[in-house]
Design a protein around this motif. Structure first.
Motif, PDB file in Angstrom:
ATOM      1  N   THR A   8      30.888  45.924  53.358  1.00  0.00           N
ATOM      2  CA  THR A   8      31.234  45.053  52.182  1.00  0.00           C
ATOM      3  C   THR A   8      30.573  43.706  51.906  1.00  0.00           C
ATOM      4  O   THR A   8      30.482  43.151  50.488  1.00  0.00           O
ATOM      5  CB  THR A   8      32.956  44.582  52.651  1.00  0.00           C
ATOM      6  OG1 THR A   8      32.886  43.911  53.930  1.00  0.00           O
ATOM      7  CG2 THR A   8      33.612  45.827  52.365  1.00  0.00           C
TER       8      THR A   8
ATOM      9  N   THR B 107      33.645  43.683  44.295  1.00  0.00           N
ATOM     10  CA  THR B 107      34.754  42.565  43.965  1.00  0.00           C
ATOM     11  C   THR B 107      35.925  42.910  44.570  1.00  0.00           C
ATOM     12  O   THR B 107      37.005  42.017  45.200  1.00  0.00           O
ATOM     13  CB  THR B 107      34.927  42.390  42.427  1.00  0.00           C
ATOM     14  OG1 THR B 107      33.774  42.009  42.196  1.00  0.00           O
ATOM     15  CG2 THR B 107      35.966  41.497  42.037  1.00  0.00           C
ATOM     16  N   TYR B 108      36.289  44.174  44.703  1.00  0.00           N
ATOM     17  CA  TYR B 108      37.726  44.762  44.922  1.00  0.00           C
ATOM     18  C   TYR B 108      37.913  45.308  46.561  1.00  0.00           C
ATOM     19  O   TYR B 108      38.720  45.750  46.979  1.00  0.00           O
ATOM     20  CB  TYR B 108      38.061  46.115  44.120  1.00  0.00           C
ATOM     21  CG  TYR B 108      38.333  45.664  42.628  1.00  0.00           C
ATOM     22  CD1 TYR B 108      39.209  44.846  42.339  1.00  0.00           C
ATOM     23  CD2 TYR B 108      37.220  45.810  41.890  1.00  0.00           C
ATOM     24  CE1 TYR B 108      39.483  44.391  40.818  1.00  0.00           C
ATOM     25  CE2 TYR B 108      37.365  45.599  40.375  1.00  0.00           C
ATOM     26  CZ  TYR B 108      38.400  44.707  40.085  1.00  0.00           C
ATOM     27  OH  TYR B 108      38.594  44.417  38.786  1.00  0.00           O
ATOM     28  N   PHE B 109      36.663  44.989  47.260  1.00  0.00           N
ATOM     29  CA  PHE B 109      36.684  45.458  48.731  1.00  0.00           C
ATOM     30  C   PHE B 109      36.003  44.180  49.387  1.00  0.00           C
ATOM     31  O   PHE B 109      34.923  44.047  49.774  1.00  0.00           O
ATOM     32  CB  PHE B 109      35.881  46.413  49.100  1.00  0.00           C
ATOM     33  CG  PHE B 109      36.424  47.954  48.211  1.00  0.00           C
ATOM     34  CD1 PHE B 109      37.458  48.573  48.879  1.00  0.00           C
ATOM     35  CD2 PHE B 109      35.925  48.369  47.270  1.00  0.00           C
ATOM     36  CE1 PHE B 109      38.008  49.772  48.578  1.00  0.00           C
ATOM     37  CE2 PHE B 109      36.433  49.531  46.423  1.00  0.00           C
ATOM     38  CZ  PHE B 109      37.604  49.991  47.229  1.00  0.00           C
TER      39      PHE B 109
ATOM     40  N   GLN C 235      48.068  41.350  42.721  1.00  0.00           N
ATOM     41  CA  GLN C 235      47.296  42.045  41.929  1.00  0.00           C
ATOM     42  C   GLN C 235      47.166  41.627  40.371  1.00  0.00           C
ATOM     43  O   GLN C 235      46.205  41.706  39.793  1.00  0.00           O
ATOM     44  CB  GLN C 235      47.623  43.672  41.938  1.00  0.00           C
ATOM     45  CG  GLN C 235      47.056  44.666  40.862  1.00  0.00           C
ATOM     46  CD  GLN C 235      47.782  45.849  40.794  1.00  0.00           C
ATOM     47  OE1 GLN C 235      48.873  45.877  41.319  1.00  0.00           O
ATOM     48  NE2 GLN C 235      47.171  46.937  40.308  1.00  0.00           N
TER      49      GLN C 235
ATOM     50  N   PHE D 116      44.842  38.747  40.408  1.00  0.00           N
ATOM     51  CA  PHE D 116      43.278  38.965  40.728  1.00  0.00           C
ATOM     52  C   PHE D 116      43.122  38.345  42.227  1.00  0.00           C
ATOM     53  O   PHE D 116      42.118  37.926  42.402  1.00  0.00           O
ATOM     54  CB  PHE D 116      42.456  38.700  39.795  1.00  0.00           C
ATOM     55  CG  PHE D 116      42.670  39.611  38.644  1.00  0.00           C
ATOM     56  CD1 PHE D 116      42.264  40.849  38.600  1.00  0.00           C
ATOM     57  CD2 PHE D 116      43.250  39.011  37.275  1.00  0.00           C
ATOM     58  CE1 PHE D 116      42.145  41.663  37.275  1.00  0.00           C
ATOM     59  CE2 PHE D 116      43.446  39.802  36.256  1.00  0.00           C
ATOM     60  CZ  PHE D 116      42.762  41.037  36.213  1.00  0.00           C
ATOM     61  N   ASP D 117      44.285  38.193  42.928  1.00  0.00           N
ATOM     62  CA  ASP D 117      43.976  37.728  44.188  1.00  0.00           C
ATOM     63  C   ASP D 117      43.764  38.907  45.304  1.00  0.00           C
ATOM     64  O   ASP D 117      44.690  39.296  46.012  1.00  0.00           O
ATOM     65  CB  ASP D 117      45.128  36.748  44.829  1.00  0.00           C
ATOM     66  CG  ASP D 117      44.968  35.872  45.886  1.00  0.00           C
ATOM     67  OD1 ASP D 117      43.894  36.275  46.691  1.00  0.00           O
ATOM     68  OD2 ASP D 117      45.993  35.346  46.335  1.00  0.00           O
ATOM     69  N   ILE D 118      42.555  39.314  45.256  1.00  0.00           N
ATOM     70  CA  ILE D 118      42.250  40.835  45.861  1.00  0.00           C
ATOM     71  C   ILE D 118      42.515  40.433  47.492  1.00  0.00           C
ATOM     72  O   ILE D 118      43.071  41.392  48.183  1.00  0.00           O
ATOM     73  CB  ILE D 118      40.837  41.162  45.582  1.00  0.00           C
ATOM     74  CG1 ILE D 118      40.562  41.350  44.084  1.00  0.00           C
ATOM     75  CG2 ILE D 118      40.730  42.480  46.302  1.00  0.00           C
ATOM     76  CD1 ILE D 118      41.664  42.430  43.405  1.00  0.00           C
TER      77      ILE D 118
ATOM     78  N   TRP E 129      44.867  42.741  49.926  1.00  0.00           N
ATOM     79  CA  TRP E 129      44.631  43.571  50.922  1.00  0.00           C
ATOM     80  C   TRP E 129      45.064  42.886  52.280  1.00  0.00           C
ATOM     81  O   TRP E 129      45.367  43.667  53.198  1.00  0.00           O
ATOM     82  CB  TRP E 129      42.935  43.429  51.206  1.00  0.00           C
ATOM     83  CG  TRP E 129      42.166  44.558  50.397  1.00  0.00           C
ATOM     84  CD1 TRP E 129      41.798  44.323  49.205  1.00  0.00           C
ATOM     85  CD2 TRP E 129      42.077  45.695  50.905  1.00  0.00           C
ATOM     86  NE1 TRP E 129      41.030  45.605  48.622  1.00  0.00           N
ATOM     87  CE2 TRP E 129      41.204  46.330  49.608  1.00  0.00           C
ATOM     88  CE3 TRP E 129      42.336  46.583  52.023  1.00  0.00           C
ATOM     89  CZ2 TRP E 129      40.823  47.584  49.796  1.00  0.00           C
ATOM     90  CZ3 TRP E 129      41.734  47.733  51.906  1.00  0.00           C
ATOM     91  CH2 TRP E 129      41.051  48.533  50.945  1.00  0.00           C
TER      92      TRP E 129
END
Length: 262
Positions: free
Chosen positions: A24, A30-32, A218, A221-223, A227
């Motif tokens: 990563t 961005t999403y991982f 989500q 956008f607080d990824i 997670w």
């Protein structure tokens, strides 16, 4: 435990986390996010509180504890109802013949498909979430309880009759112990289903809880926070499964010893 299994048990999880961190950070997707960011966000959100509250933050008290309360309440209600109905159907051929087609229809309907119905009936809130958990969890408990009670060795029943045991004593001392391995198999399946249904119901119809917090993360956008919720659910699943296995070993130790002896 063999050497290979011991190595896999102790070394594979850290190696998987290190590989995740390396990939990563190299890809910079961005999403991982890397696990280090997820753990930091997990700590900030839920486990950076005072020692007096077992390090739980205000968010943990508002999200994690209500989710766990609904999880255990829904699971307990489904298990009690599933065992009672399943044993009754397993010991009554005419009753099972009457009801079993409806049971197979009910368990074939995906629980998530009924969420709109539960929303209409119970509105957004705890009753709707409990109804979703109970409906999703009850089927493996009910089916396994019915199967276990139906296939009790006839010699056990006849022995109880010879010793003039009452119907209640035959149920509690013969039928339930003989069906216990099947019942516990259904209960173990229901634990993971309860966790799944808890999150699905909170994603759809809740203003609090882990699922609602993930949905909120989500939308913002607080990824890492999203997670963090996923990781927390995975850890909860591991802890709940380990706890249930411990209870199962304690309750069914006699069955394990008998099977080993045979």
């Amino acid at each position: 435990m063999s050497v290979v299994r011991r190595i896999a048990w102790y070394w594979m999880p850290p190696l998987a986390v290190l590989a995740w961190e390396f990939v990563t950070r190299s890809v910079r997707a961005t999403y991982f996010p890397p696990p280090s960011q997820i753990v930091v966000r997990l700590h900030e959100m839920w486990f950076s509180g005072p020692v007096a509250r077992a390090f739980l933050t205000d968010e943990a008290l508002a999200d994690v504890l209500p989710s766990l309360a609904r999880l255990f309440a829904g699971w307990a209600m489904a298990c009690v109802a599933g065992v009672l109905i399943g044993v009754a159907l397993g010991r009554s051929s005419w009753l099972s013949g009457l009801v079993e087609p409806l049971l197979h229809f009910g368990r074939s309907v995906p629980p998530a498909a009924l969420l709109p119905v539960f929303l209409v009936l119970f509105k957004i809130g705890t009753p709707m979430e409990l109804a979703s958990i109970v409906y999703g969890v009850i089927w493996p408990v009910l089916i396994n309880s019915m199967d276990g009670a139906r296939h009790v060795d006839r010699q056990y029943i006849e022995t109880g009759v010879v010793y003039q045991l009452s119907a209640w004593h035959r149920l509690t001392r013969v039928i339930l112990p003989a069906a216990a391995p099947k019942i516990f198999a259904g209960l173990r399946l229901s634990v993971s289903l309860a966790l799944i249904m808890m999150i699905i119901s909170e994603l759809v119809g809740s203003s609090e809880g882990i699922g609602h917090r993930m949905l909120e993360a989500q939308s913002q956008f607080d990824i890492p926070a999203m997670w963090a919720g996923i990781v927390l659910l995975g850890l909860l699943g591991i802890v709940l499964n380990a706890a249930f296995l411990g209870v199962e070993r304690a309750m069914l130790g006699w069955h394990t010893r008998a099977r080993t002896t045979d």
